[in-house]
Design a protein around this motif. Structure first.
Motif, PDB file in Angstrom:
ATOM      1  N   ASP A   1       0.852  -1.193   0.000  1.00 32.75           N
ATOM      2  CA  ASP A   1       0.000   0.000   0.000  1.00 32.75           C
ATOM      3  C   ASP A   1       0.887   1.242   0.000  1.00 32.75           C
TER       4      ASP A   1
ATOM      5  N   ASN B   1       0.177   4.461  -1.075  1.00 35.34           N
ATOM      6  CA  ASN B   1      -0.426   5.767  -0.777  1.00 35.34           C
ATOM      7  C   ASN B   1      -1.309   5.764   0.464  1.00 35.34           C
ATOM      8  N   GLY B   2      -1.349   4.659   1.201  1.00 40.44           N
ATOM      9  CA  GLY B   2      -2.062   4.632   2.465  1.00 40.44           C
ATOM     10  C   GLY B   2      -3.566   4.597   2.376  1.00 40.44           C
ATOM     11  N   ASP B   3      -4.117   4.160   1.241  1.00 39.08           N
ATOM     12  CA  ASP B   3      -5.572   4.097   1.119  1.00 39.08           C
ATOM     13  C   ASP B   3      -6.133   2.718   1.433  1.00 39.08           C
ATOM     14  N   GLY B   4      -5.278   1.804   1.861  1.00 39.13           N
ATOM     15  CA  GLY B   4      -5.730   0.466   2.219  1.00 39.13           C
ATOM     16  C   GLY B   4      -5.837  -0.498   1.061  1.00 39.13           C
ATOM     17  N   LEU B   5      -5.469  -0.070  -0.140  1.00 36.18           N
ATOM     18  CA  LEU B   5      -5.558  -0.916  -1.326  1.00 36.18           C
ATOM     19  C   LEU B   5      -4.157  -1.279  -1.811  1.00 36.18           C
ATOM     20  N   PRO B   6      -3.997  -2.449  -2.437  1.00 35.74           N
ATOM     21  CA  PRO B   6      -2.671  -2.894  -2.872  1.00 35.74           C
ATOM     22  C   PRO B   6      -2.213  -2.173  -4.137  1.00 35.74           C
ATOM     23  N   ASP B   7      -1.035  -1.591  -4.084  1.00 35.11           N
ATOM     24  CA  ASP B   7      -0.409  -0.953  -5.239  1.00 35.11           C
ATOM     25  C   ASP B   7       0.726  -1.833  -5.740  1.00 35.11           C
TER      26      ASP B   7
ATOM     27  N   HIS C   1      -3.510   1.421  -7.260  1.00 32.97           N
ATOM     28  CA  HIS C   1      -4.857   0.853  -7.350  1.00 32.97           C
ATOM     29  C   HIS C   1      -5.868   2.000  -7.425  1.00 32.97           C
TER      30      HIS C   1
ATOM     31  N   TYR D   1     -12.068   0.173  -6.417  1.00 30.66           N
ATOM     32  CA  TYR D   1     -12.776  -0.966  -6.987  1.00 30.66           C
ATOM     33  C   TYR D   1     -13.604  -0.594  -8.212  1.00 30.66           C
TER      34      TYR D   1
ATOM     35  N   GLY E   1     -12.214  -6.614  -4.765  1.00 30.48           N
ATOM     36  CA  GLY E   1     -12.980  -6.495  -3.538  1.00 30.48           C
ATOM     37  C   GLY E   1     -14.249  -7.302  -3.476  1.00 30.48           C
TER      38      GLY E   1
END
Length: 441
Positions: free
Chosen positions: A88, A90-96, A112, A115, A411
């Motif tokens: 992650d 950028n810290g948005d909780g999504l995998p980059d 990412h 969704y 997701g």
């Protein structure tokens, strides 16, 4: 498609013959004198209709289950995508994603997009230029809260690079002086070993003077000349490095696959005690030393609460190692044949792909021209079954796929499959799992 078409017509022929659905008057001759079904009405009784409906439903189910998964592109901005690793950024909780482009000599990060737009190409940024990059990953090396990137380079470059994340000031690239010209570097893995403020780094290479070892961080991690190199193992050609607690003592050991040379096979190095972390790590061979083992994965595939390992091989099928006890060498080997219409094995992964509560095996391939390059296998009764059931993922598109990652990108609760394809330049791609109910190990 041909398989489904043949199944359909064979089923129709069987029904029409067994239950005499077609009357003699329903055949006509064409200009060449050959018999063909005419368009005259078909006389069916109720039982015939029930049989035909059941066959149609079965065929539809077969086609849906056997269809390749939809493919989506994450990035295609350069040439020779050679691995996708996620964190992650950028810290948005999504995998980059972080990817090296071997032929293009670039390192990219792809964010990412959420969704709702995950099936579109992801916003992608070039963060560095390194000749012959083989592996890249995101990790906070200096403890400032921002993820940096580490690149392993082979070819003539023979160096491990760091791409420092300077926030709004962009990225800056620096080489590890200790790694220059030691060997062709293939893979890196963050692991806290020495107990310092920042993470240490396992690195591994191939060919002449290849090693597995770790770089110990310093009090000032950005001073790369102050890191300390601890070689542990003379290698042939390392494919996978995995942090895993093999002996159950609560500390991560090192699990790896060595593709070629006198030491080839799947090994694990036992982490020493805390008062001797800079000492030797004892080497244990798990198996596969008579095969060219490629990328591996681990998980509890038979759900006996013991670790199992799966390995793709270049020509010896799929190797599955079952942990029989807690002994360091107590593993049993099982070989599963590759499907005849698939390429040669490159990477293996473990996960429940269809949501039935049983672990499946996913495989990517090289040399898959006109064949299946990505597929998954399921077992019917036991993971120790001699034969597993084949399910396509990619179909015949793509030639040389790389390491795979099973991860839920959209997701919806099931495991999708991410990989790269570097011969037809499909780039960084993911296949959308239609199951919607899978669970990760």
């Amino acid at each position: 498609m041909r398989r489904r078409t043949d199944l359909f017509f064979n089923t129709i022929r069987l029904i029409s013959h067994k239950f005499q659905m077609f009357s003699p008057q329903q055949y006509s001759k064409d200009d060449r004198g050959e018999n063909h079904l005419s368009t005259m009405p078909i006389r069916l009784n109720l039982f015939n209709w029930i049989v035909l409906a059941a066959a149609s439903a079965a065929i539809s189910g077969f086609a849906a289950e056997d269809a390749p998964w939809p493919r989506h592109t994450i990035a295609s901005q350069s040439r020779g995508a050679d691995g996708a690793r996620f964190a992650d950024l950028n810290g948005d909780g999504l995998p980059d994603d972080c990817t090296p482009w071997e032929e293009g000599g670039r390192i990219t990060v792809s964010i990412h997009p959420g969704y709702g737009r995950v099936r579109d190409p992801w916003p992608t940024e070039f963060i560095g230029a390194v000749p012959s990059p083989e592996d890249a990953l995101l990790v906070d090396l200096d403890g400032d809260g921002r993820l940096d990137a580490v690149t392993s380079a082979e070819g003539e470059e023979k160096c491990v690079w760091v791409h420092w994340n300077n926030g709004s000031k962009g990225w800056s690239s620096k080489p590890f002086p200790l790694t220059k010209n030691l060997c062709q570097w293939m893979y890196a893995l963050p692991m806290r070993i020495a107990g310092g403020a920042c993470t240490d780094l396992f690195i591994a290479g191939k060919n002449e003077n290849a090693k597995v070892g770790w770089l110990e961080s310093s009090d000032n991690p950005r001073d790369l000349s102050a890191w300390t190199w601890h070689p542990l193992y003379d290698a042939g050609w390392i494919m996978s490095l995995i942090a895993a607690d093999i002996d159950g003592d609560g500390a991560d050991d090192l699990l790896f696959s060595d593709r070629r040379g006198a030491t080839r096979g799947i090994h694990w190095l036992k982490r020493p005690s805390e008062d001797d972390v800079r000492g030797p790590w004892r080497d244990y061979l798990i198996g596969g030393n008579d095969a060219e083992v490629m990328f591996i994965d681990y998980g509890d595939i038979d759900q006996d609460k013991k670790l199992d390992i799966v390995a793709a091989t270049s020509h010896e099928g799929i190797l599955l190692f079952h942990r029989e006890s807690s002994g360091p060498r107590d593993w049993s080997e099982q070989r599963i044949a590759m499907p005849p219409d698939a390429g040669t094995g490159k990477s293996a992964g473990i996960g429940d792909l269809d949501g039935d509560g049983k672990m499946d095996i996913a495989i990517t391939c090289e040399h898959s021209e006109g064949k299946h390059g990505v597929f998954w296998l399921s077992y019917q009764n036991s993971p120790r079954d001699a034969e597993w059931t084949f399910h396509p993922i990619s179909g015949p598109e793509g030639t040389k796929f790389d390491r795979l990652k099973l991860i839920d990108l959209d997701g919806d609760g099931d495991l999708d499959l991410v990989t790269c394809e570097e011969r037809e330049d499909l780039g960084v791609i993911w296949y959308e799992n239609p199951a919607k109910t899978g669970v990760q190990r």
